[in-house]
Every structure is written in C-alpha cells, then in structure tokens.
Design an enzyme around this catalytic site. Structure first.
Site, short mmCIF file in Angstrom:
data_model
loop_
_atom_site.label_atom_id
_atom_site.label_comp_id
_atom_site.label_asym_id
_atom_site.label_seq_id
_atom_site.Cartn_x
_atom_site.Cartn_y
_atom_site.Cartn_z
N VAL A 225 1.00 -1.16 -0.02
CA VAL A 225 0.14 -0.04 -0.07
C VAL A 225 0.76 1.08 0.02
O VAL A 225 0.60 2.19 -0.74
CB VAL A 225 -0.95 0.02 1.24
CG1 VAL A 225 -1.99 1.17 1.14
CG2 VAL A 225 -1.79 -1.38 1.27
N ILE B 212 -13.16 1.00 -4.12
CA ILE B 212 -14.68 1.41 -4.03
C ILE B 212 -14.90 2.47 -2.90
O ILE B 212 -14.74 2.33 -1.90
CB ILE B 212 -15.32 0.20 -3.63
CG1 ILE B 212 -15.02 -0.99 -4.66
CG2 ILE B 212 -17.05 0.53 -3.80
CD1 ILE B 212 -16.09 -2.13 -4.45
N LYS C 155 -13.98 -4.78 8.03
CA LYS C 155 -14.44 -3.88 7.26
C LYS C 155 -15.71 -3.66 7.35
O LYS C 155 -16.34 -2.49 7.20
CB LYS C 155 -14.19 -4.27 5.64
CG LYS C 155 -12.65 -4.32 5.21
CD LYS C 155 -12.18 -5.32 4.22
CE LYS C 155 -10.88 -5.38 3.84
NZ LYS C 155 -10.54 -6.39 2.78
N GLY D 259 -0.24 -10.98 -3.84
CA GLY D 259 -0.13 -9.92 -2.71
C GLY D 259 -1.53 -9.57 -2.28
O GLY D 259 -1.53 -8.48 -1.73
N ASP E 46 -10.92 -10.66 8.27
CA ASP E 46 -10.59 -9.25 7.45
C ASP E 46 -12.04 -8.68 6.93
O ASP E 46 -12.41 -7.44 7.06
CB ASP E 46 -9.74 -9.53 6.26
CG ASP E 46 -9.47 -8.48 5.38
OD1 ASP E 46 -8.81 -7.63 5.83
OD2 ASP E 46 -10.15 -8.30 4.44
N1 HSE Z 1 -6.28 -9.12 2.32
C1 HSE Z 1 -7.19 -8.26 1.89
C2 HSE Z 1 -8.22 -8.97 0.76
C3 HSE Z 1 -6.14 -7.07 1.45
O1 HSE Z 1 -7.90 -9.94 0.30
O2 HSE Z 1 -9.12 -8.43 0.60
C4 HSE Z 1 -7.43 -5.84 0.90
O3 HSE Z 1 -7.84 -5.39 2.20
#
Ligand code: HSE
Length: 404
Positions: A14, A127, A196, A178, A192
């Site tokens: 990033v 987005i 979010k 990545g 994850d």
């Molecule tokens: N590991 C996260 C994904 C990266 O696969 O969406 C982006 O937040």
C-alpha cells in the site's frame, strides 16, 4: 490548499502504491519527508535518505502534519496513530483491524486534538463507499447492505469454481499476487471482511460494534463439492458481509452465502469486491471494483490525503440511537461428508435435507449463538440469503425419505 508534509509508517504494497501515484501525479503541495520501515537494508523504490527505522523521526518532527499509517501491526499502529494525533497530525490509515477494534477511541482522539482521520483504503480499497455514505447518502436511511469485502476469499472461490484449482493452490496464488494478509487466516477465516463490515457499520448506522460481537464464518471449510452443488442449482457461493436494520436494531453476519444469478454479487469474480446498498428513498445502489492491490489501494490513500488537505469532512449518518443485536435466528445450509442427523438438535427448525456427490446437506433455521459453537473439521456453513429460491430448486427429501 494547505501544503502537506507527510510521514509514512510502512512501505509494503500500500505504501509503495501511494508513493508511486504521488510521484506520477507530481503534486507540489504534498511532500513525503520520512518513511519508517521495520526491516533495514531492503531494496526499496525510493531515495534511501527518506527511509528510517526510528518512529520518532516522524512523531517528533513538528513540520510533519500528516501521517500515513499502512502497517499491518494493529497494536503498534494504534500507539503511532494516537501519539501522532496528540501532536496535531492528521491521519490516513489502511489498517482495518486497528480501526475496527479502536473505532470509539479514534473518534474521541480526532475530536480531542482537532485532527482528521480518513481510512477509505481500509474498506474495499478503490470502491469509495465511506465517501459515498458520508456525502450523497448522508440523508438516506440505508435499510441493508452486503458486500464481497475480502478479495482473497473471492479469488479462491472463483479459482475453484471457474478454473478447477484446489483450495490450497488458489490460496497460494492469492498470496503470490499480494492480495492475502500476512496471516491468511484473517482472509479465509472471515476476520478481514468482518473488520471492514464493522467500519461500514459505524458509517452507515453510527454504531461502534466490537469484533467479538459479530459472527464471522470463513471460506476455509467450503469444499469443491459445495461449490459444484450450488452451481448445479444455478447459485454461486460468495463470501458476504451483510447487515440490516429493523425497528432501529441492526444485525450483521459474515459468512459464505448462496448467491442467485439475479443478485448483483453473483458475477463478481476473482479479487474484485462489490457492495450493494439498499436505501429507503433510493432503493438499490451497487458498487464494484478492485478491493486489493498496490495501486488501487494506494489511490484510495492518495484520495484521503487530498480530502484532508482540502479540509473536507464526512457527514454523520441519518440514523440516531440505533442498537446492535448479536443474537438472532438465521437460515443456513450445513454441509458435511458425514450424516447430518447428529446436527438436527442444533436447529430450531429443519426445512429439508439433501445429498450431492459425497456430501449431505441440511437446510434449516438456527440461532446465531448455536451456530457460533458449530465448529467441526468437516462441516461447512452457507447462509441462505434467498431461502425460498434455493429450496425451490431443490428436490427436497424429508427425514422419512419422502419427496416434498
Ligand atoms: N487481504 C485483503 C483482501 C487485502 O484480500 O481483500 C485488502 O484489504
């Protein structure tokens, strides 16, 4: 425009994406003065003079007025961000775990020190959903939203379904490209996507919900047969983070779900993300784009930096005094290579059972508390978003063996 003197913490995917975009844009009002990294001696696409191992080179430099925090260390990140804010520095962060866990503190710190913190890159990368919710939709009451928020999980499901890859090979590809987190359990275990979702809950409903309050089921137990079972009935299994509000009470879940062809998320493949908002006044609004990757995420960081530079603020949500409910009943499909009979007592209602190739399926209603305890090696859980739809497509066999 206020000129910005920027310090960056973290120079991975990033950080480098942001730096490349800034260099290409050649913006004379934004200067990067220091970049703090963890590993010395690595070859990096940047003037070595800028790189340091010492956080104080940024935190103690009064000329640095904006900190970009793009590390993946939640605890250290919160310390950095709190200290930077206490010294009057604005923040841009991509650290979804830190933001989700510390939302309350971060809101308080911004108010206390009169600084701004933006983190569009933390949710579905390019987005611009927080921007959308905090501008155009600030007068709208969003009744529900759902999203494919983890690119790695979507990549793996797509690779298994469309390209015949094994789960392990697809995960390895997501890591090589990545997209995956340094600990891929965060992706495939649904953590994850949950972080979010929690950030979205704050911006959509104004509630700071803690990670332990939302159930997350990952894609790590979904088998190839489950994906084929869904496809044979015209569905795709997608990993969805969903929330809705009823009578000012919000509920949310992160889980694999049967997605029918007519739902917008159906054709979102590989590392792409999508978000579907359903507003009281405007109806459906669908967003689609890249959720991971150096330049898409770097662009979201750049955009946040420019918004802070212009003094822009997001508007508050149209909702007030909303509560969060973490105990509810949910329609699911349980899949196992063993008989599903032993699970009957976990369900409050059983709709049907079925089999496909070497697996057995149980469709029913279960309490979320019970569901969170159902963790067996060979059992996968798929939420029934469109219950009647998939049951209609099923030859339903009751327990006694007769067909409904
Ligand atoms: N590991 C996260 C994904 C990266 O696969 O969406 C982006 O937040």
């Amino acid at each position: 425009m206020e000129p910005l003197n920027v310090g960056i913490f973290g120079f991975g995917c990033v950080g480098q994406g942001f730096y490349e975009i800034l260099s290409r844009r050649n913006d004379p009002t934004i200067k990067v003065s220091k970049i703090v990294v963890k590993t010395p001696g690595k070859k990096r696409p940047v003037d070595e003079e800028l790189v340091t191992l010492n956080p104080k080179d940024i935190l103690d430099d009064p000329s640095i007025n904006l900190v970009i925090e793009v590390t993946d260390d939640c605890e250290a990140a919160f310390e950095i961000v709190s200290e930077a804010m206490s010294k009057g520095k604005h923040i841009v962060s991509a650290n979804k775990k830190m933001i989700a866990e510390k939302m309350d503190d971060l809101v308080e710190l911004q108010e206390k020190h009169g600084v701004l913190m933006f983190y569009e890159s933390a949710v579905a990368a390019c987005i611009p959903v927080l921007l959308t919710v905090g501008t155009f939709y600030s007068g709208e009451k969003i009744k529900s939203f759902s999203g494919i928020l983890n690119g790695s999980s979507n990549y793996i499901l797509s690779k298994i379904k469309n390209d015949g890859l094994s789960y392990e090979a697809a995960l390895k590809e997501a890591q090589d490209k990545g997209f995956a987190e340094s600990d891929p359990t965060m992706d495939v275990g649904g953590f994850d996507a949950k972080f979010k979702l929690l950030i979205m809950l704050y911006h959509v409903y104004g509630i700071a919900v803690k990670p332990r309050e939302v159930l997350n089921i990952g894609i790590d137990k979904i088998s190839k047969t489950d994906i084929e079972f869904a496809a044979s009935r015209g569905f795709s299994i997608k990993h969805l983070a969903s929330a809705s509000i009823n009578n000012e009470v919000v509920s949310a879940v992160v889980s694999p779900a049967f997605v029918p062809k007519d739902l917008e998320h159906y054709s979102v493949e590989y590392e792409f993300n999508s978000i579907l908002l359903d507003g009281e006044y405007t109806g459906k609004h669908f967003k689609y784009g890249r959720g991971a990757g150096s330049l898409p995420t770097g662009l979201a960081v750049y955009s946040d930096v420019k918004l802070i530079q212009s003094g822009f603020k997001l508007q508050e949500t149209a909702y007030q005094d909303v509560n969060f409910e973490n105990s509810y009943e949910i329609d699911i499909c349980l899949s196992s290579s063993e008989s599903v009979e032993s699970f009957h007592s976990d369900f409050t209602e059983i709709y049907s059972t079925s089999s496909f190739e070497n697996r057995n399926y149980l469709f029913g209603k279960i309490s979320s508390d019970r569901l969170s305890l159902l963790s067996k090696e060979d059992v996968s859980i798929i939420v029934l978003d469109e219950l009647n739809h998939i049951l209609d497509s099923e030859t339903i066999v009751t327990e006694g063996g007769s067909t409904i």
